[in-house]
Design a protein around this motif. Structure first.
Motif, PDB file in Angstrom:
ATOM      1  N   THR A 155       0.852  -1.188   0.000  1.00 10.40           N
ATOM      2  CA  THR A 155       0.000   0.000   0.000  1.00 10.40           C
ATOM      3  C   THR A 155       0.886   1.235   0.000  1.00 10.40           C
ATOM      4  O   THR A 155       1.764   1.379   0.854  1.00 10.40           O
ATOM      5  N   TYR A 156       0.676   2.115  -0.986  1.00 12.08           N
ATOM      6  CA  TYR A 156       1.388   3.388  -1.090  1.00 12.08           C
ATOM      7  C   TYR A 156       0.367   4.479  -0.785  1.00 12.08           C
ATOM      8  O   TYR A 156      -0.685   4.535  -1.424  1.00 12.08           O
ATOM      9  N   GLU A 157       0.675   5.361   0.166  1.00 13.38           N
ATOM     10  CA  GLU A 157      -0.268   6.419   0.519  1.00 13.38           C
ATOM     11  C   GLU A 157       0.452   7.757   0.585  1.00 13.38           C
ATOM     12  O   GLU A 157       1.526   7.879   1.169  1.00 13.38           O
ATOM     13  N   VAL A 203      -4.474   6.638  -2.077  1.00 11.96           N
ATOM     14  CA  VAL A 203      -3.947   5.301  -1.842  1.00 11.96           C
ATOM     15  C   VAL A 203      -3.851   4.536  -3.162  1.00 11.96           C
ATOM     16  O   VAL A 203      -4.803   4.486  -3.939  1.00 11.96           O
ATOM     17  N   ILE A 204      -2.688   3.954  -3.384  1.00 15.35           N
ATOM     18  CA  ILE A 204      -2.472   3.013  -4.478  1.00 15.35           C
ATOM     19  C   ILE A 204      -2.178   1.671  -3.820  1.00 15.35           C
ATOM     20  O   ILE A 204      -1.294   1.575  -2.967  1.00 15.35           O
ATOM     21  N   GLY A 243      11.757  12.711  -5.174  1.00 18.56           N
ATOM     22  CA  GLY A 243      11.483  13.892  -4.371  1.00 18.56           C
ATOM     23  C   GLY A 243      10.091  13.785  -3.780  1.00 18.56           C
ATOM     24  O   GLY A 243       9.485  12.715  -3.744  1.00 18.56           O
ATOM     25  N   LYS A 244       9.554  14.889  -3.362  1.00 24.37           N
ATOM     26  CA  LYS A 244       8.250  14.914  -2.711  1.00 24.37           C
ATOM     27  C   LYS A 244       7.171  14.345  -3.642  1.00 24.37           C
ATOM     28  O   LYS A 244       7.015  14.787  -4.769  1.00 24.37           O
ATOM     29  N   GLY A 245       6.471  13.326  -3.136  1.00 21.37           N
ATOM     30  CA  GLY A 245       5.394  12.719  -3.905  1.00 21.37           C
ATOM     31  C   GLY A 245       5.834  11.768  -4.995  1.00 21.37           C
ATOM     32  O   GLY A 245       5.017  11.295  -5.770  1.00 21.37           O
ATOM     33  N   VAL A 256       4.504   3.709   2.994  1.00 17.37           N
ATOM     34  CA  VAL A 256       4.413   2.426   2.310  1.00 17.37           C
ATOM     35  C   VAL A 256       4.310   1.309   3.328  1.00 17.37           C
ATOM     36  O   VAL A 256       5.031   1.292   4.324  1.00 17.37           O
ATOM     37  N   ASP A 257       3.389   0.379   3.072  1.00 14.83           N
ATOM     38  CA  ASP A 257       3.203  -0.788   3.923  1.00 14.83           C
ATOM     39  C   ASP A 257       3.364  -2.028   3.046  1.00 14.83           C
ATOM     40  O   ASP A 257       2.564  -2.254   2.147  1.00 14.83           O
TER      41      ASP A 257
END
Length: 142
Positions: free
Chosen positions: A26-28, A33-34, A112-114, A138-139
């Motif tokens: 999981t990317y947040e 959330v992706i 970088g950021k994001g 990230v999980d």
């Protein structure tokens, strides 16, 4: 006849063993959330929830020297771009206001950021993103 059966059995074991993998990531970033699901020969990136109706992009691969790498770029207005120069990607249910996929040259993207580096090998993905200031949470669930 026994030799043919033996070869068939060996091939069956080899091909079925690669399909034992199931990894979820999981990317947040800023409430976007992706969710990524890796299964034998395919990695799927879902925008939001894992569902047949969710916008999604997937990479298919096979063999030792195959896979994918690229970047998740979380932009304005909750839009995410998957950018890659490596891999065979396809998409479905794409809402270009939420999720897009584009092929790129790697020189075009800087961490970088994001921005988060992604690749098939999640252990390398983790290492590559350790000292970045992406802000992406990230999980990794193996």
């Amino acid at each position: 006849m026994n030799m043919r059966f033996f070869l068939y059995l060996i091939l069956l074991v080899i091909f079925s063993s690669c399909c034992d993998t199931h990894v979820e990531v999981t990317y947040e970033y800023e409430d976007v959330v992706i969710k990524r699901v890796d299964e034998c020969g395919i990695s799927t990136f879902y925008y939001g929830e894992i569902s047949n109706n969710s916008p999604r992009v997937w990479a298919t691969y096979s063999g030792i020297n195959d896979g994918f790498s690229g970047y998740l770029v979380f932009g304005e207005n909750q839009k995410v771009m998957i950018l890659s120069g490596d891999g065979y990607f396809q998409s479905e249910n794409i809402d270009s206001d939420k999720l897009e996929y584009n092929r790129i040259s790697y020189e075009d993207v800087a961490l970088g950021k994001g921005v988060y580096y992604i690749m098939l090998a999640t252990n390398v993905e983790k290492e590559r993103n350790v000292n970045t200031v992406s802000g992406v949470k990230v999980d990794y669930m193996d």
